[in-house]
Design an enzyme around this catalytic site. Structure first.
Site, short mmCIF file in Angstrom:
data_model
loop_
_atom_site.label_atom_id
_atom_site.label_comp_id
_atom_site.label_asym_id
_atom_site.label_seq_id
_atom_site.Cartn_x
_atom_site.Cartn_y
_atom_site.Cartn_z
N CYS A 89 0.85 -1.21 0.00
CA CYS A 89 0.00 0.00 0.00
C CYS A 89 0.88 1.25 0.00
O CYS A 89 1.28 1.73 1.06
CB CYS A 89 -0.94 0.01 1.20
SG CYS A 89 -1.98 1.49 1.27
N CYS A 121 -0.55 4.22 1.89
CA CYS A 121 -0.41 4.15 3.35
C CYS A 121 1.02 4.38 3.79
O CYS A 121 1.28 5.13 4.73
CB CYS A 121 -0.80 2.76 3.88
SG CYS A 121 -2.36 2.15 3.33
N ASP A 122 1.94 3.69 3.15
CA ASP A 122 3.28 3.54 3.72
C ASP A 122 4.37 4.42 3.11
O ASP A 122 5.45 4.53 3.68
CB ASP A 122 3.71 2.06 3.64
CG ASP A 122 2.73 1.15 4.37
OD1 ASP A 122 2.09 1.63 5.32
OD2 ASP A 122 2.60 -0.01 3.98
#
Lengths: 213, 306
Positions: free
Chosen positions: B134, B137-138
């Site tokens: 992701c 997200c990361d």
């Protein structure tokens, strides 16, 4: 110019005005050495202005040291979401981006006093008699993260032994480094059990149980 | 167990599922949505530039708008809840989830797709330790780090573009000999000056003790192996249809649910829409259109059958 636009404020008002109970936001801040404190305080002020149900207390991390210690606040910006008692619900860093959702959920949780957790989960939580601290590391661009944060806060709400913290990994890089946060949400329970990803209620509960052993 | 028989159950709450729900709500159908999340894959797109009416919009904002539209109706959304099995007896469809059992006269499957994993031996060990799926997200966790993006399609380039804001250097590792992504995205990524394209190569090993420290890649042309030192691996090598919970409808060999032009599957009363189906082109706007069709088709079926 504020952080929240009129449309969001109106929507928020309709949600917050309907809360049966008052919610107190204890916001810890400091003028120096805290790049995001001002933003966090402004956001909390704007939220509190939307509805009478939200009471705001802005505290200085240094001057109000006693209060910080009482609530076990050890870093800033910090926001404790408190109701008729302190449930141990904390936000470290600005709950912006996707975390705005988990913040509003925390207000609803405390304001309605209803976690919505399964009866079986609540029963199991009653069996926990050791202190449990849940840290949920997030980034503000992570769509999964609020699910983990909301669940952790619900556990904290239901159990006097559980405290739960949202921690923005970008605002606390030393902690992200310490706990090896390379994917979010990353959950750390009592410094000994950790996992990544938003997991269902039952699985999260298993990790909590494991951490109390 | 919920013994009520709904007129319709929608599985999934991405563009197809949400649009189906809006259409079903406007037809005043008695229905629920069951989904493990909202927005499906769309929420992870950093920028959407091909949804008519929006020149540029983030995936998250688009989902927010979809959800706002859905919220105009009083729709019962069961979330997070994951479907485990679908079966049908006589005219009634049974949906078993990780939380409950439901019954319905019709079903729309709009469960989308699941990202494909790398398929190297020690992949599990490095998940969340430098290996991630992701980018949205990361990516912020990889400030000033050297990273690799695996893949060559739009999602890989989207990941690379997001990473240009944080990473020091990005290796784009593609199994093919040229990038399949839209040229607009390729240009955007390469304009950053920190993307290094490695074509005809696949990852054969992740190197590291506790966290990712490097990867071994194999050049498929000259069979030469190279080790790259890096701290992050972002996997964007496509996806597969999320249809494992149902075996009573016909699927392609890749697991895509086969539908006709009215979104009917091989099983009467069961419809499917969006990326989980064999419909050509996996696009948000197409998924929305298919969701609308599926709802109208389910409505027509109910009106005639019951």
């Amino acid at each position: 110019m504020g952080i929240l636009n009129t449309q969001i404020k109106n929507k928020l008002k309709s949600v917050l005005d309907n809360l049966p109970n008052d919610v107190i936001l204890k916001v810890f801040t400091q003028e120096i050495e805290c790049p995001t404190c001002r933003e966090n305080t402004s956001l909390m002020q704007e939220i509190a202005e939307v509805s009478d149900k939200i009471k705001l207390e802005v505290l200085n991390f240094i001057i109000n040291k006693e209060e910080a210690e009482k609530l076990k606040i050890d870093k800033i910006p910090a926001t404790a979401v408190v109701g008729e008692k302190d449930y141990g619900i904390r936000f470290y860093g600005v709950p912006a981006g996707y975390e705005f959702n988990s913040f509003i959920s925390a207000l609803k949780l405390v304001g309605t006093k209803n976690s919505g957790l399964k009866t079986s989960t609540i029963e199991q939580l009653k069996g926990i008699t050791k202190l449990v601290n849940i840290k949920v590391f997030v980034t503000l661009t992570c769509p999964y993260c609020p699910m983990a944060v909301e669940l952790a806060h619900k556990f904290a709400f239901e159990s006097d032994y559980i405290t739960s913290e949202m921690i923005n990994a970008q605002e606390f890089p030393h902690l992200a480094n310490k706990y090896g946060v390379y994917a979010v949400p990353k959950v750390v329970i009592n410094e000994k059990v950790s996992f990544e990803g938003a997991v269902p209620e039952d699985i999260f509960l298993t990790y909590i149980t494991e951490a109390t052993k | 167990m919920n013994s009520k028989v709904y007129e319709l159950i929608i599985l999934g709450c991405g563009p197809a599922g949400i649009t189906a729900a809006i259409y079903a709500a406007r037809k005043k159908m008695d229905f629920i949505i069951i989904s493990k999340d909202i927005g499906g894959q769309t929420i992870y797109s950093s920028e959407v530039e091909n949804y008519t009416g929006y020149q540029v919009i983030t995936g998250a904002e688009l989902v927010f708008k979809f959800k706002e539209h859905l919220d105009m109706f009083d729709v019962e959304l069961h979330m997070p809840e994951e479907v485990k099995k679908v079966s049908k007896q006589d005219d009634i469809i049974k949906v078993e989830t990780d939380k409950d059992i439901y019954f319905s006269k019709t079903l729309i499957i709009a469960t989308g797709r699941i990202p494909r994993s790398l398929g190297v031996p020690n992949e599990e060990k490095f998940k969340g330790r430098g290996l991630t799926y992701c980018a949205t997200c990361d990516a912020p966790l990889f400030r000033d780090k050297v990273v690799a993006v695996i893949g060559g399609g739009n999602s890989a380039l989207d990941a690379a573009i997001q990473l240009t804001k944080y990473a020091k250097k990005i290796f784009l590792i593609d199994i093919a000999s040229n990038l399949k992504a839209d040229p607009v995205m390729v240009k955007k990524a390469f304009d950053s000056g920190i993307v290094d394209y490695i074509k005809n190569s696949k990852v054969v090993e992740i190197i590291g003790s506790n966290f990712v420290e490097g990867i071994k890649i194999l050049n498929l042309e000259n069979k030469k192996e190279t080790i790259l030192e890096l701290q992050g691996i972002f996997v964007e090598i496509g996806s597969f249809a999320s249809s494992q919970f149902i075996d009573i409808v016909e699927k392609t060999k890749d697991g895509e649910i086969i539908v006709d032009c009215a979104n009917r599957t091989s099983k009467e009363g069961i419809f499917a829409a969006g990326d989980v189906t064999n419909v050509f082109a996996k696009q948000i706007i197409i998924a929305c259109g298919e969701g609308a069709k599926a709802a109208l088709s389910a409505y027509e079926y109910i009106s005639k059958k019951f």
